[in-house]
Design a protein around this motif. Structure first.
Motif, PDB file in Angstrom:
ATOM      1  N   TRP A 109       7.416 -18.930  56.248  1.00  0.00           N
ATOM      2  CA  TRP A 109       8.905 -18.627  55.880  1.00  0.00           C
ATOM      3  C   TRP A 109       8.837 -18.155  54.595  1.00  0.00           C
ATOM      4  O   TRP A 109       7.926 -18.330  53.797  1.00  0.00           O
ATOM      5  CB  TRP A 109       9.558 -19.950  56.192  1.00  0.00           C
ATOM      6  CG  TRP A 109       9.257 -21.073  55.241  1.00  0.00           C
ATOM      7  CD1 TRP A 109      10.089 -21.202  54.390  1.00  0.00           C
ATOM      8  CD2 TRP A 109       8.184 -22.088  55.390  1.00  0.00           C
ATOM      9  NE1 TRP A 109       9.423 -22.427  53.490  1.00  0.00           N
ATOM     10  CE2 TRP A 109       8.440 -22.920  54.081  1.00  0.00           C
ATOM     11  CE3 TRP A 109       7.144 -22.199  56.468  1.00  0.00           C
ATOM     12  CZ2 TRP A 109       7.748 -24.015  54.166  1.00  0.00           C
ATOM     13  CZ3 TRP A 109       6.252 -23.364  56.074  1.00  0.00           C
ATOM     14  CH2 TRP A 109       6.646 -24.071  54.959  1.00  0.00           C
TER      15      TRP A 109
ATOM     16  N   ARG B 107       2.857 -13.318  60.251  1.00  0.00           N
ATOM     17  CA  ARG B 107       3.696 -14.022  60.929  1.00  0.00           C
ATOM     18  C   ARG B 107       2.927 -14.157  62.235  1.00  0.00           C
ATOM     19  O   ARG B 107       2.694 -15.467  62.662  1.00  0.00           O
ATOM     20  CB  ARG B 107       5.175 -13.595  61.435  1.00  0.00           C
ATOM     21  CG  ARG B 107       5.718 -14.691  62.340  1.00  0.00           C
ATOM     22  CD  ARG B 107       7.198 -14.082  62.825  1.00  0.00           C
ATOM     23  NE  ARG B 107       6.843 -12.960  63.607  1.00  0.00           N
ATOM     24  CZ  ARG B 107       7.874 -12.121  64.408  1.00  0.00           C
ATOM     25  NH1 ARG B 107       9.102 -12.568  64.112  1.00  0.00           N
ATOM     26  NH2 ARG B 107       7.680 -11.172  64.954  1.00  0.00           N
TER      27      ARG B 107
ATOM     28  N   GLU C 126       2.850 -22.271  60.434  1.00  0.00           N
ATOM     29  CA  GLU C 126       4.225 -21.404  60.348  1.00  0.00           C
ATOM     30  C   GLU C 126       4.353 -20.786  58.880  1.00  0.00           C
ATOM     31  O   GLU C 126       3.627 -21.246  58.082  1.00  0.00           O
ATOM     32  CB  GLU C 126       5.023 -22.888  60.530  1.00  0.00           C
ATOM     33  CG  GLU C 126       6.668 -22.339  60.563  1.00  0.00           C
ATOM     34  CD  GLU C 126       7.451 -23.842  60.570  1.00  0.00           C
ATOM     35  OE1 GLU C 126       8.847 -23.355  60.720  1.00  0.00           O
ATOM     36  OE2 GLU C 126       7.012 -24.758  60.606  1.00  0.00           O
TER      37      GLU C 126
ATOM     38  N   THR D 225      16.105 -13.598  56.770  1.00  0.00           N
ATOM     39  CA  THR D 225      15.727 -13.953  58.127  1.00  0.00           C
ATOM     40  C   THR D 225      15.004 -12.935  58.973  1.00  0.00           C
ATOM     41  O   THR D 225      14.600 -13.142  60.031  1.00  0.00           O
ATOM     42  CB  THR D 225      16.899 -14.595  58.973  1.00  0.00           C
ATOM     43  OG1 THR D 225      18.033 -13.536  59.084  1.00  0.00           O
ATOM     44  CG2 THR D 225      17.577 -15.814  58.232  1.00  0.00           C
TER      45      THR D 225
END
Length: 603
Positions: free
Chosen positions: A553, A542, A551, A514
């Protein structure tokens, strides 16, 4: 004891009428009695005066008084010079006795002043008489001729007159009582309407209907004033309601939390922002602070705010940092302002970390450059060692340049100074162009590369190029030196394009997954610096992806590899795609000499 106005007015009229009847009776009696007495006295005086002229010619006293009584209808008497009875028409001489003028004041007055008058009881029968006497001459000497009339008939007539007057007054008072009762009934009805009107005006939820004007002038004036007062109050209430609605609307729109507390620390009102910051779904009016606030420090602060003039404190409430400001109201209670400074404190921490990390990242290559330069300047180094130091200086200078460039790019992206274009982009061509460039610049590592799928996205071509460059450069840096594999997958849907970059590198621990998009964060700091990384690549990725409406991840299993995924808006069908095909569809591997050492068809 409270009596209605109608009953009170009627009782007053009846009481006054009764008093008037009694007064009328008494006055009537006295008037009739006085008039009768005066009339009788006047008649008797004339009768005595006329009869006195015939006294000297009368043959004897008895026959004279009898004839005078028959003529006038009065009782007649004749007295001698000493006041003794000589004759009386009502009583025989034998019953009169001698007597004198004692007790007969009218006789004494006549002997003294020619005439006399008196009202008194008779000395013979005890009845009250009105007596009128006159001095006359009888047989050559003074005598007194007197006539008398009994007062009992006069009294009876006076009583009848007084009774008639009292009855008439009583009848008038009853008529007045009926009139007053009827009028006071109207007055009472008007007053009841006015009372109900004013009561509803003071406590009713809505404006009462206008009060009708009474036939009574004074009550009509009261009704007019009440109607005007009602209109004024309604206008003021409407103004207050409007101001209250404006205040509530303003409170609802304010981003900061606002609370109003009563003087006993109960919630009078709270705006939506306040409920959101305190994590409250709903707050009932006048709820005690202690029943809705769970944080002890905040609860104590709010309870103290209604006593102390002003307070200010920063508290941690749940996952938020709140600055709480309170001020006691002059009319009791307090007003509380809640400021959410969570993001500010986070940014301050980020800024502190950024300064520390940037300082450290700049200091390390500068220290190496300075040390190597000082060593070279001292001279007398073998050529091979001097070359090694110069290459170190060159490498750290390149590292500094890349760090500064990344910092400038990141600053430009975060400040809003860069706005991405929204052009259709052929992602397959961009990926192959980036890979070809990396083949030329990173020819020191053999890595297998595959590209699967085709997709067109909306975005900025230079930004997409940099995203792929950073992701692929990271993947090359962390895959094994031997049998390193990188796979790029492109998948399209109706509205988005999903890009996946797979590698078989060392992977990322779950505790760090994270944080990898934070600035200067490195899972393996030593290896990253050794490979020349700045720690800003994923942070730039990002910002670029989110700026283009996407987006990003990461998914990873430690020891098995990492998958970096991001999505972008899909290009519309038929849109012109930027870029020309300058690369083949074959898979490529970076070779030591910067060229593709081998190629093979796609899987």
């Amino acid at each position: 004891m409270r009596i209605p106005v109608g009953a009170a007015a009627t009782l007053v009229v009846i009481a006054v009428g009764g008093g008037a009847a009694a007064t009328a009776g008494i006055v009537g009696y006295r008037t009739a009695y006085g008039v009768g007495t005066a009339t009788a006295a006047e008649h008797m005086a004339r009768a005595v005066q006329v009869a006195s002229e015939d006294v000297p010619r009368a043959p004897d006293p008895e026959s004279f008084v009898e004839s005078l009584a028959l003529l006038t209808g009065y009782r007649a008497s004749l007295f001698g010079p000493s006041g003794e009875y000589l004759a009386d028409s009502a009583f025989p001489r034998s019953e009169l006795g001698g007597g004198g003028e004692q007790g007969r004041t009218e006789v004494a007055a006549a002997l003294l002043r020619t005439t006399g008058f008196a009202i008194r009881p008779s000395l013979q029968d005890g009845r009250r008489y009105a007596y009128s006497a006159r001095r006359v001459h009888w047989s050559g000497q003074n005598a007194v001729l007197r006539v008398a009339v009994p007062l009992d008939p006069l009294r009876s007539r006076a009583l009848r007159a007084g009774a008639a007057a009292a009855l008439a007054a009583l009848m008038l008072s009853l008529v007045a009582a009926l009139v007053v009762s009827r009028q006071t009934a109207f007055l009472s009805q008007d007053l009841k309407r006015a009372t109900a009107f004013l009561r509803q005006l003071g406590t009713g939820p809505r404006k009462p209907e206008r009060l009708p004007l009474s036939q009574i002038v004074e009550v009509a004036q009261v009704a007019s004033v009440a109607n005007r007062l009602s209109s004024d109050i309604e206008a003021r209430l409407e103004e207050e309601r409007r101001e209250l609605n404006e205040l509530r609307s303003l409170m609802d729109q304010v981003a900061e939390g606002l609370l109003a507390l009563t003087d006993d620390a109960r919630v009078l009102t709270i705006n939506p922002a306040g409920r959101r910051l305190l994590g409250l779904a709903e707050v009932l009016p006048f709820s005690p602070v202690g029943t809705i606030i769970r944080e002890p420090a905040l609860r104590d602060l709010l309870e103290a705010s209604v006593v102390r003039p002003a307070l200010e404190e920063e508290l941690i409430v749940g996952d938020r940092v709140l600055r709480v400001k309170t001020r006691r109201s002059s009319g009791g209670g307090s007003v509380v302002l809640l400021l959410d400074v969570t993001e500010i404190r986070r940014l301050e921490a980020v800024r502190t970390d950024f300064v520390a990390n940037a300082s450290h990242e700049l200091k390390t290559p500068l220290t190496v450059i300075r040390g190597a330069a000082e060593t070279v300047l001292q001279g007398e180094l073998p050529p091979e060692l001097e070359t090694q130091f110069l290459l170190s200086i060159q490498g750290n200078a390149v590292r500094l340049q890349r760090l500064v460039e990344d910092l400038l790019d990141l600053s430009r992206f975060e400040s809003g100074g860069w706005m991405p274009a929204g052009d259709p982009i052929d992602l397959e061509k961009v990926v192959r162009q980036v890979w070809a460039d990396l083949v030329r610049t990173r020819g020191d590592k053999v890595v297998g590369f595959r590209l699967e799928g085709q997709a067109e996205a909306l975005g900025d071509k230079s930004a997409v190029y940099q995203v792929f460059q950073n992701l692929l450069d990271n993947a090359i840096r962390y895959v094994p030196d031997e049998k390193g594999e990188i796979l790029v997958e492109l998948r399209s849907s109706d509205s988005t394009v999903e890009v996946s970059v797979h590698d078989n590198g060392t992977g990322i621990p779950a505790t760090a997954i994270t944080r990898i998009f934070e600035r200067f964060y490195r899972v393996d700091a030593a290896r990253s610096r050794q490979e020349g990384g700045t720690g800003l690549g994923l942070a730039i990725v990002r910002h670029l992806v989110t700026s283009m409406g996407g987006e990003v991840w990461a998914e990873s299993t430690l020891g098995l590899g990492t998958v970096m995924r991001f999505v972008l808006p899909a290009a519309k069908a038929g849109a012109a795609v930027e870029g020309e095909s300058d690369a083949t569809g074959a898979d490529q591997v970076v070779g030591p000499d910067g060229a593709a050492p081998f190629s093979h068809g796609g899987d």
